[in-house]
Every structure is written in C-alpha cells, then in structure tokens.
Design a protein around this motif. Structure first.
Motif, PDB file in Angstrom:
ATOM      1  N   LYS A 147      43.876  -5.107 -19.032  1.00 52.91           N
ATOM      2  CA  LYS A 147      44.771  -6.093 -19.668  1.00 52.91           C
ATOM      3  C   LYS A 147      43.969  -7.248 -20.238  1.00 52.91           C
ATOM      4  N   ASN A 148      42.997  -7.750 -19.469  1.00 50.66           N
ATOM      5  CA  ASN A 148      42.168  -8.856 -19.954  1.00 50.66           C
ATOM      6  C   ASN A 148      41.353  -8.447 -21.179  1.00 50.66           C
ATOM      7  N   THR A 149      40.807  -7.245 -21.147  1.00 49.56           N
ATOM      8  CA  THR A 149      40.021  -6.744 -22.270  1.00 49.56           C
ATOM      9  C   THR A 149      40.874  -6.610 -23.515  1.00 49.56           C
ATOM     10  N   TRP A 150      42.075  -6.077 -23.347  1.00 50.31           N
ATOM     11  CA  TRP A 150      42.993  -5.884 -24.468  1.00 50.31           C
ATOM     12  C   TRP A 150      43.394  -7.227 -25.076  1.00 50.31           C
ATOM     13  N   GLU A 151      43.703  -8.205 -24.228  1.00 45.10           N
ATOM     14  CA  GLU A 151      44.089  -9.532 -24.730  1.00 45.10           C
ATOM     15  C   GLU A 151      42.926 -10.184 -25.469  1.00 45.10           C
TER      16      GLU A 151
ATOM     17  N   SER B 179      65.173  -5.387  -5.194  1.00 43.58           N
ATOM     18  CA  SER B 179      65.235  -4.415  -6.282  1.00 43.58           C
ATOM     19  C   SER B 179      64.118  -4.706  -7.287  1.00 43.58           C
ATOM     20  N   VAL B 180      63.312  -3.698  -7.547  1.00 49.71           N
ATOM     21  CA  VAL B 180      62.199  -3.858  -8.482  1.00 49.71           C
ATOM     22  C   VAL B 180      62.339  -2.778  -9.546  1.00 49.71           C
ATOM     23  N   ASN B 181      62.194  -3.166 -10.778  1.00 44.43           N
ATOM     24  CA  ASN B 181      62.324  -2.196 -11.871  1.00 44.43           C
ATOM     25  C   ASN B 181      60.982  -1.491 -12.103  1.00 44.43           C
ATOM     26  N   HIS B 182      60.713  -0.490 -11.279  1.00 40.72           N
ATOM     27  CA  HIS B 182      59.449   0.225 -11.368  1.00 40.72           C
ATOM     28  C   HIS B 182      59.275   0.933 -12.711  1.00 40.72           C
ATOM     29  N   VAL B 183      60.355   1.401 -13.275  1.00 38.78           N
ATOM     30  CA  VAL B 183      60.264   2.154 -14.525  1.00 38.78           C
ATOM     31  C   VAL B 183      59.696   1.266 -15.633  1.00 38.78           C
ATOM     32  N   ALA B 184      60.239   0.068 -15.764  1.00 38.29           N
ATOM     33  CA  ALA B 184      59.812  -0.832 -16.837  1.00 38.29           C
ATOM     34  C   ALA B 184      58.391  -1.341 -16.602  1.00 38.29           C
ATOM     35  N   SER B 185      58.065  -1.706 -15.361  1.00 39.04           N
ATOM     36  CA  SER B 185      56.733  -2.246 -15.107  1.00 39.04           C
ATOM     37  C   SER B 185      55.671  -1.164 -15.285  1.00 39.04           C
TER      38      SER B 185
ATOM     39  N   GLY C 118      33.883   2.074 -18.816  1.00 36.62           N
ATOM     40  CA  GLY C 118      34.041   1.768 -17.391  1.00 36.62           C
ATOM     41  C   GLY C 118      35.453   1.389 -16.997  1.00 36.62           C
ATOM     42  N   ALA C 119      35.560   0.353 -16.167  1.00 38.66           N
ATOM     43  CA  ALA C 119      36.853  -0.071 -15.628  1.00 38.66           C
ATOM     44  C   ALA C 119      37.763  -0.660 -16.701  1.00 38.66           C
ATOM     45  N   ARG C 120      37.200  -0.973 -17.858  1.00 38.86           N
ATOM     46  CA  ARG C 120      38.004  -1.566 -18.919  1.00 38.86           C
ATOM     47  C   ARG C 120      39.095  -0.619 -19.413  1.00 38.86           C
ATOM     48  N   LYS C 121      38.971   0.664 -19.110  1.00 35.25           N
ATOM     49  CA  LYS C 121      39.968   1.617 -19.596  1.00 35.25           C
ATOM     50  C   LYS C 121      41.004   2.021 -18.559  1.00 35.25           C
ATOM     51  N   ASN C 122      40.722   1.835 -17.247  1.00 38.28           N
ATOM     52  CA  ASN C 122      41.656   2.387 -16.275  1.00 38.28           C
ATOM     53  C   ASN C 122      42.043   1.451 -15.130  1.00 38.28           C
ATOM     54  N   VAL C 123      41.421   0.277 -15.017  1.00 41.11           N
ATOM     55  CA  VAL C 123      41.817  -0.680 -13.991  1.00 41.11           C
ATOM     56  C   VAL C 123      42.731  -1.693 -14.663  1.00 41.11           C
TER      57      VAL C 123
ATOM     58  N   ARG D  36      52.548  -1.113 -18.105  1.00 41.84           N
ATOM     59  CA  ARG D  36      51.152  -0.865 -17.759  1.00 41.84           C
ATOM     60  C   ARG D  36      50.600   0.344 -18.512  1.00 41.84           C
ATOM     61  N   LYS D  37      51.403   1.398 -18.584  1.00 38.16           N
ATOM     62  CA  LYS D  37      50.952   2.607 -19.289  1.00 38.16           C
ATOM     63  C   LYS D  37      50.670   2.322 -20.758  1.00 38.16           C
ATOM     64  N   LYS D  38      51.522   1.462 -21.348  1.00 40.10           N
ATOM     65  CA  LYS D  38      51.361   1.140 -22.759  1.00 40.10           C
ATOM     66  C   LYS D  38      50.009   0.457 -23.007  1.00 40.10           C
ATOM     67  N   ILE D  39      49.659  -0.502 -22.165  1.00 41.33           N
ATOM     68  CA  ILE D  39      48.392  -1.218 -22.348  1.00 41.33           C
ATOM     69  C   ILE D  39      47.212  -0.326 -21.988  1.00 41.33           C
ATOM     70  N   LEU D  40      47.345   0.501 -20.941  1.00 37.71           N
ATOM     71  CA  LEU D  40      46.255   1.411 -20.591  1.00 37.71           C
ATOM     72  C   LEU D  40      46.022   2.436 -21.705  1.00 37.71           C
TER      73      LEU D  40
END
Length: 114
Positions: A36-40, A4-10, A26-31, A14-18
C-alpha cells in the motif's frame, strides 16, 4: 451482540491494491502495508513526473534544434532570435520534428530567416 466486520469489502480493497503492485520487488508486491505504501508513493511519483516529462521533452527539442542549426552555421540562440525577428511563429516541438525527420524542410526555414 457480536461485532460485524465487512470482510468482503475489506478483502476486495486489499486485493485491488495487491493486484496493482504485481511485478514489484520483494515484499512490495505481497505484504499489505508495504504494498500500500509503495503504491501510494508511486502515485506521487506519477503526478510529479507528468510535469517533469514536459521539461525533459522541451530540453530534447532544444538539443535537436541546436544540432540541426549548427549544421546550417547557426546556433540555437541565433536561430530562435532570427525566427522571432522574422515573425515566424513555429514552436520548438514542430521545429525539432522538422530538424529530426525532414532536414530539407528545416533547411528551408533556416534559409528563409537568414
């Protein structure tokens, strides 16, 4: 029993950080991993630069005070020494504000300490 994987939460995480990385290049906005690394890293820069901003503003205030003091025939160091000796406790932020926006008030302060 199936895993069982909670796809909704994960997906939401991801959507929140994207969403926070919108406008990056470039990829910093959609990969996901790059974003995540850029945001951190951005959070680290923000923490550091909140402190550096104080440094930068103090330097700006000192430059403005020095420029205005030189018009009155003193330099920054002499003016601050005279203010201290006269017992006038006015901080650099206010002094710079006077020098920049109210030169006549700054001149009155300089005349008082001369």
């Amino acid at each position: 029993m199936p895993r069982s994987v909670n796809h909704v939460a994960s997906r939401a995480k991801r959507k929140k950080i994207l969403k926070l990385t919108r406008g990056y290049y470039g990829a910093r906005k959609n990969v996901w991993t790059v974003a995540k690394n850029t945001w951190e890293k951005g959070l680290l820069y923000a923490f550091r630069d909140r402190r550096n901003k104080k440094r930068t503003f103090r330097a700006l205030w000192i430059q403005r005070i020095n420029a205005a003091a030189r018009l009155e025939g003193l330099n920054y160091s002499q003016l601050m020494g005279l203010l201290h000796k006269a017992g006038i406790e006015i901080n650099r932020k206010v002094l710079a504000e006077l020098a920049y926006n109210h030169p006549e008030a700054f001149k009155a302060v300089v005349d008082k300490v001369k």
